[in-house]
Design an enzyme around this catalytic site. Structure first.
Site, PDB file in Angstrom:
ATOM      1  N   HIS A  68       0.790  -1.229   0.000  1.00 34.41           N
ATOM      2  CA  HIS A  68       0.000   0.000   0.000  1.00 34.41           C
ATOM      3  C   HIS A  68       0.823   1.280   0.000  1.00 34.41           C
ATOM      4  O   HIS A  68       0.270   2.371  -0.085  1.00 34.41           O
ATOM      5  CB  HIS A  68      -0.933   0.030   1.223  1.00 34.41           C
ATOM      6  CG  HIS A  68      -0.221   0.420   2.491  1.00 34.41           C
ATOM      7  ND1 HIS A  68       0.605  -0.433   3.175  1.00 34.41           N
ATOM      8  CD2 HIS A  68      -0.185   1.586   3.165  1.00 34.41           C
ATOM      9  CE1 HIS A  68       1.110   0.191   4.231  1.00 34.41           C
ATOM     10  NE2 HIS A  68       0.647   1.421   4.257  1.00 34.41           N
TER      11      HIS A  68
HETATM   12  C1  UD1 Z   1      -1.502   6.465   5.426  1.00 31.49           C
HETATM   13  C2  UD1 Z   1      -0.145   6.864   5.963  1.00 31.49           C
HETATM   14  C3  UD1 Z   1       0.805   5.670   5.890  1.00 31.49           C
HETATM   15  C4  UD1 Z   1       0.234   4.461   6.569  1.00 31.49           C
HETATM   16  C5  UD1 Z   1      -1.162   4.181   6.057  1.00 31.49           C
HETATM   17  C6  UD1 Z   1      -1.775   3.086   6.891  1.00 31.49           C
HETATM   18  C7  UD1 Z   1       0.558   9.199   5.606  1.00 31.49           C
HETATM   19  C8  UD1 Z   1       1.451  10.087   4.835  1.00 31.49           C
HETATM   20  N1  UD1 Z   1       0.454   7.939   5.171  1.00 31.49           N
HETATM   21  O1  UD1 Z   1      -1.329   6.131   4.065  1.00 31.49           O
HETATM   22  O2  UD1 Z   1       2.027   5.994   6.529  1.00 31.49           O
HETATM   23  O3  UD1 Z   1       1.059   3.356   6.290  1.00 31.49           O
HETATM   24  O4  UD1 Z   1      -1.981   5.358   6.167  1.00 31.49           O
HETATM   25  O5  UD1 Z   1      -2.678   2.322   6.183  1.00 31.49           O
HETATM   26  O6  UD1 Z   1      -0.021   9.623   6.580  1.00 31.49           O
HETATM   27  N2  UD1 Z   1      -8.595   5.913   1.349  1.00 31.49           N
HETATM   28  C9  UD1 Z   1      -9.860   5.398   1.429  1.00 31.49           C
HETATM   29  N3  UD1 Z   1     -10.421   5.251   2.670  1.00 31.49           N
HETATM   30  C10 UD1 Z   1      -9.790   5.618   3.800  1.00 31.49           C
HETATM   31  C11 UD1 Z   1      -8.506   6.149   3.713  1.00 31.49           C
HETATM   32  C12 UD1 Z   1      -7.913   6.288   2.485  1.00 31.49           C
HETATM   33  O7  UD1 Z   1     -10.483   5.061   0.426  1.00 31.49           O
HETATM   34  O8  UD1 Z   1     -10.369   5.452   4.888  1.00 31.49           O
HETATM   35  C13 UD1 Z   1      -7.939   6.046   0.019  1.00 31.49           C
HETATM   36  C14 UD1 Z   1      -8.211   7.399  -0.654  1.00 31.49           C
HETATM   37  O9  UD1 Z   1      -8.267   7.175  -2.027  1.00 31.49           O
HETATM   38  C15 UD1 Z   1      -6.944   8.167  -0.296  1.00 31.49           C
HETATM   39  C16 UD1 Z   1      -5.872   7.092  -0.301  1.00 31.49           C
HETATM   40  O10 UD1 Z   1      -6.530   5.927   0.175  1.00 31.49           O
HETATM   41  O11 UD1 Z   1      -6.675   9.199  -1.217  1.00 31.49           O
HETATM   42  C17 UD1 Z   1      -4.669   7.414   0.560  1.00 31.49           C
HETATM   43  O12 UD1 Z   1      -5.077   7.727   1.901  1.00 31.49           O
HETATM   44  P1  UD1 Z   1      -4.095   8.533   2.892  1.00 31.49           P
HETATM   45  O13 UD1 Z   1      -4.666   8.550   4.257  1.00 31.49           O
HETATM   46  O14 UD1 Z   1      -3.702   9.844   2.301  1.00 31.49           O
HETATM   47  O15 UD1 Z   1      -2.773   7.679   2.889  1.00 31.49           O
HETATM   48  P2  UD1 Z   1      -2.574   6.107   3.096  1.00 31.49           P
HETATM   49  O16 UD1 Z   1      -2.048   5.536   1.807  1.00 31.49           O
HETATM   50  O17 UD1 Z   1      -3.776   5.505   3.697  1.00 31.49           O
HETATM   51  N1  UDP Z   2      -3.872  -4.742   9.152  1.00 27.65           N
HETATM   52  C1  UDP Z   2      -5.199  -5.080   9.353  1.00 27.65           C
HETATM   53  N2  UDP Z   2      -5.970  -5.448   8.275  1.00 27.65           N
HETATM   54  C2  UDP Z   2      -5.452  -5.509   7.013  1.00 27.65           C
HETATM   55  C3  UDP Z   2      -4.090  -5.161   6.824  1.00 27.65           C
HETATM   56  C4  UDP Z   2      -3.326  -4.773   7.920  1.00 27.65           C
HETATM   57  O1  UDP Z   2      -5.698  -5.061  10.489  1.00 27.65           O
HETATM   58  O2  UDP Z   2      -6.190  -5.843   6.080  1.00 27.65           O
HETATM   59  C5  UDP Z   2      -3.084  -4.292  10.321  1.00 27.65           C
HETATM   60  C6  UDP Z   2      -1.811  -5.058  10.583  1.00 27.65           C
HETATM   61  O3  UDP Z   2      -2.051  -6.129  11.456  1.00 27.65           O
HETATM   62  C7  UDP Z   2      -0.890  -4.009  11.211  1.00 27.65           C
HETATM   63  C8  UDP Z   2      -1.396  -2.711  10.651  1.00 27.65           C
HETATM   64  O4  UDP Z   2      -2.667  -2.977  10.050  1.00 27.65           O
HETATM   65  O5  UDP Z   2      -1.038  -3.963  12.618  1.00 27.65           O
HETATM   66  C9  UDP Z   2      -0.453  -2.192   9.604  1.00 27.65           C
HETATM   67  O6  UDP Z   2      -1.025  -1.076   8.994  1.00 27.65           O
HETATM   68  P1  UDP Z   2      -0.590  -0.570   7.575  1.00 27.65           P
HETATM   69  O7  UDP Z   2       0.125  -1.626   6.842  1.00 27.65           O
HETATM   70  O8  UDP Z   2      -1.792   0.022   6.947  1.00 27.65           O
HETATM   71  O9  UDP Z   2       0.362   0.664   7.924  1.00 27.65           O
HETATM   72  P2  UDP Z   2       1.920   0.771   8.288  1.00 27.65           P
HETATM   73  O10 UDP Z   2       2.211  -0.108   9.422  1.00 27.65           O
HETATM   74  O11 UDP Z   2       2.685   0.425   7.050  1.00 27.65           O
HETATM   75  O12 UDP Z   2       2.050   2.211   8.590  1.00 27.65           O
END
Ligand code: UD1
Ligand code: UDP
Length: 358
Positions: free
Chosen positions: A205
């Site tokens: 992701h």
């Molecule tokens: C964010 C964090 C990342 C973390 C991740 C956890 C930052 C810079 N990034 O990335 O470090 O690993 O969360 O999963 O803060 N979207 C949805 N529903 C949601 C949230 C997001 O559809 O509830 C989609 C939207 O299209 C959005 C995209 O995901 O534009 C990215 O969401 P965003 O919160 O900006 O960053 P993440 O990739 O989720």
């Molecule tokens: N996780 C979850 N459901 C999923 C994928 C990940 O509950 O479908 C949990 C996972 O166990 C871990 C956390 O989400 O604790 C990791 O989050 P993510 O990979 O989104 O973010 P990162 O750790 O890279 O910031």
């Protein structure tokens, strides 16, 4: 002593959950401020429900946007609430835009900042999280580092020893608190007809992987090679950012990959613990696989969790398809036992002991 817990995304909810529970247990005066950076049910409310967390007192409903849009709106919203509540300390966890906004708002109001999971560095600024981490660490009054290495990184950056506390990572607390429950309650293996130890798990992701067509294509090509060699199903609980980019780039998903919606913590822990190997670009998943004694292949060129590589639970594969296959072969063939470098599962207790003695 009033504590503000500021969170906004899936990993923050999971890693803050042991701290929130301990605040409840000790009957501390605390409140949760949710930015709602994550808002989809499977990235947000499912975790509050499964982990039995109280409803946030404040929800800013920020949602998605560019980095500046997310961070800017959060700063404005968080400042208002902090002025009204005037907590003694705010806690943030990790490296998201929510974390930076929380730390910066509080620091400017001269409210103490505690950073849980401080000192992690990938030394790769293409990663927006690296910028958030560095700034948050340097804004913080209490830096809770998971390992001695992360503590040393902070000392090298000139942060004074008195502000750094070696506490372990609260992910260990979260895994220990939920693994048994997950094994008892989760029906995910049955639901998608998987046998224990007979499938691989995939999560991808990161912005710097999925927003770049060529990198995403290369990752999928490597995954295809793994399926052709091992013929094991590869389960991919997909983050909405990735499904959006796969559609946009018209990426072909290789045979053998089963895409499912991202799942709750109990299902994910169960999927992780029962898989033969995990391929990921997630930070939290690198840690959890290390704790769970499940081999991990990291689909990145660097990691801010080098401890996992040193103990032997993880390998950096990058995105070259051949390297992804070779790294998987290597991890499947090696011995599956290593030390967990992230602490004993009592990090949340240690952090609260420190805060309440301020
Ligand atoms: C964010 C964090 C990342 C973390 C991740 C956890 C930052 C810079 N990034 O990335 O470090 O690993 O969360 O999963 O803060 N979207 C949805 N529903 C949601 C949230 C997001 O559809 O509830 C989609 C939207 O299209 C959005 C995209 O995901 O534009 C990215 O969401 P965003 O919160 O900006 O960053 P993440 O990739 O989720
Ligand atoms: N996780 C979850 N459901 C999923 C994928 C990940 O509950 O479908 C949990 C996972 O166990 C871990 C956390 O989400 O604790 C990791 O989050 P993510 O990979 O989104 O973010 P990162 O750790 O890279 O910031």
């Amino acid at each position: 002593m009033k504590i503000a817990i500021i969170l906004g995304t899936r990993p923050e909810i999971i890693k803050m959950s042991p701290i929130i529970k301990e605040c409840q247990h000790r009957k501390l005066d605390f409140f949760i401020l949710h930015t709602n950076q994550h808002y989809s049910t499977n990235l947000d409310s499912i975790f509050f429900k499964e982990l039995c967390l109280p409803h946030p007192q404040y929800n800013l409903q920020i949602g998605s946007g560019t980095h500046a849009e997310e961070t800017g709106k959060m700063l404005i919203g968080i400042e208002k609430i902090l002025k009204k509540e005037n907590p003694n300390i705010i806690l943030v966890e990790g490296d998201t835009n929510t974390v930076l906004a929380g730390a910066l708002s509080a620091a400017k109001l001269r409210i103490k900042v505690g950073h849980v999971e401080a000192g992690l560095r990938s030394y790769f600024r293409e990663m927006p999280e690296e910028i958030n981490r560095i700034l948050t660490d340097h804004l913080s009054d209490y830096l809770f580092t998971p390992t001695t290495q992360t503590k040393e990184i902070l000392l090298r950056e000139g942060i004074s020893q008195e502000r750094i506390f070696l506490t372990g990572n609260t992910i260990v607390d979260a895994v220990f608190q939920n693994l048994k429950i997950a094994e008892e309650k989760s029906q995910i293996l049955k639901k998608i007809k998987l046998k224990k130890n007979n499938y691989l798990l995939l999560t991808v992701h990161r912005q710097e992987n999925v927003d770049i067509r060529n990198r995403l294509n290369q990752i999928m090509s490597g995954i295809g090679k793994i399926y052709r060699k091992y013929n094991l199903p590869i389960i991919y609980p997909i983050h909405p950012r990735s499904s959006k980019m796969i559609k946009q780039f018209k990426i072909i998903i290789p045979d053998g990959v089963k895409i499912i919606n991202s799942v709750g913590y109990l299902d994910f822990l169960n999927l992780e613990a029962s898989s033969r190997l995990v391929l990921t670009d997630s930070g939290g998943v690198q840690e959890e696989t290390c704790v769970l004694q499940v081999p991990c292949v990291t689909l990145r060129d660097n990691t801010e969790r080098p401890e996992t590589i040193e103990v032997g639970s993880n390998i950096l594969a990058g995105v070259n398809p051949q390297k992804i296959l070779q790294s998987t072969e290597f991890m499947l063939n090696k011995k599956k036992h290593w030390e967990n470098p992230f602490g004993s599962g009592k990090s949340s207790l240690t952090i609260l002991n420190i805060i309440t003695h301020i």
